[in-house]
Motif scaffolding. Structure first.
Motif, PDB file in Angstrom:
ATOM      1  N   SER A   1       0.829  -1.210   0.000  1.00 22.36           N
ATOM      2  CA  SER A   1       0.000   0.000   0.000  1.00 22.36           C
ATOM      3  C   SER A   1       0.864   1.261   0.000  1.00 22.36           C
ATOM      4  N   GLN A   2       1.906   1.261   0.810  1.00 18.56           N
ATOM      5  CA  GLN A   2       2.805   2.414   0.854  1.00 18.56           C
ATOM      6  C   GLN A   2       3.524   2.593  -0.479  1.00 18.56           C
ATOM      7  N   LEU A   3       3.990   1.511  -1.058  1.00 19.41           N
ATOM      8  CA  LEU A   3       4.673   1.580  -2.344  1.00 19.41           C
ATOM      9  C   LEU A   3       3.734   2.089  -3.425  1.00 19.41           C
ATOM     10  N   TYR A   4       2.500   1.593  -3.427  1.00 23.75           N
ATOM     11  CA  TYR A   4       1.514   2.039  -4.401  1.00 23.75           C
ATOM     12  C   TYR A   4       1.260   3.538  -4.259  1.00 23.75           C
ATOM     13  N   ASP A   5       1.103   4.005  -3.020  1.00 19.13           N
ATOM     14  CA  ASP A   5       0.861   5.434  -2.798  1.00 19.13           C
ATOM     15  C   ASP A   5       2.020   6.277  -3.301  1.00 19.13           C
ATOM     16  N   ARG A   6       3.230   5.851  -3.014  1.00 17.67           N
ATOM     17  CA  ARG A   6       4.404   6.616  -3.450  1.00 17.67           C
ATOM     18  C   ARG A   6       4.530   6.630  -4.970  1.00 17.67           C
ATOM     19  N   LEU A   7       4.315   5.473  -5.594  1.00 19.94           N
ATOM     20  CA  LEU A   7       4.400   5.416  -7.051  1.00 19.94           C
ATOM     21  C   LEU A   7       3.282   6.215  -7.700  1.00 19.94           C
ATOM     22  N   HIS A   8       2.100   6.156  -7.116  1.00 13.23           N
ATOM     23  CA  HIS A   8       0.976   6.911  -7.660  1.00 13.23           C
ATOM     24  C   HIS A   8       1.262   8.416  -7.615  1.00 13.23           C
ATOM     25  N   GLU A   9       1.904   8.869  -6.557  1.00 14.07           N
ATOM     26  CA  GLU A   9       2.266  10.281  -6.440  1.00 14.07           C
ATOM     27  C   GLU A   9       3.388  10.650  -7.413  1.00 14.07           C
ATOM     28  N   ALA A  10       4.302   9.715  -7.672  1.00 13.79           N
ATOM     29  CA  ALA A  10       5.471  10.010  -8.501  1.00 13.79           C
ATOM     30  C   ALA A  10       5.209   9.841  -9.998  1.00 13.79           C
ATOM     31  N   LEU A  11       4.134   9.178 -10.390  1.00 14.43           N
ATOM     32  CA  LEU A  11       3.891   8.897 -11.801  1.00 14.43           C
ATOM     33  C   LEU A  11       3.827  10.152 -12.678  1.00 14.43           C
ATOM     34  N   PRO A  12       3.160  11.219 -12.270  1.00 12.99           N
ATOM     35  CA  PRO A  12       3.160  12.409 -13.139  1.00 12.99           C
ATOM     36  C   PRO A  12       4.574  12.951 -13.391  1.00 12.99           C
TER      37      PRO A  12
END
Length: 99
Positions: free
Chosen positions: A50-61
């Protein structure tokens, strides 16, 4: 402990039965602990995911913007890009061959 010569077959059978019961009790305790450890590990893995997903989701743009910038630079300077890729390939080859 009594010597083997004084133990009767009945005494040995009782001791084996008692040890079997103790072994079964230990198996049950270990099974409960194993289940608890498995559940704890599953919860921890879920939290990390969940933490990894949140970080990647924030970094994708930002990753997408940088990727487009690199793509634009590669189109504007194809010779430089080719030389850069050759250098990176040579370095990767050297690192792999050293192992």
């Amino acid at each position: 402990m009594a010597s083997f010569s004084t133990l009767s077959d009945l005494d040995i059978d009782k001791q084996v039965a008692a040890l079997s019961r103790q072994l079964n009790d230990l198996k049950k305790v270990l099974a409960r602990r194993g289940d608890a450890y498995y559940e704890d590990g599953r919860e921890a893995a879920s939290d990390y995911y969940s933490q990894l997903y949140d970080r990647l989701h924030e970094a994708l743009p930002a990753i997408g913007r940088r990727g487009r910038l690199i793509e634009r630079t590669a189109r504007d300077h194809p010779a430089t890009t080719a030389v850069g890729l050759v250098v990176v390939g040579l370095l990767a080859g050297l690192l792999i061959s050293r192992r």
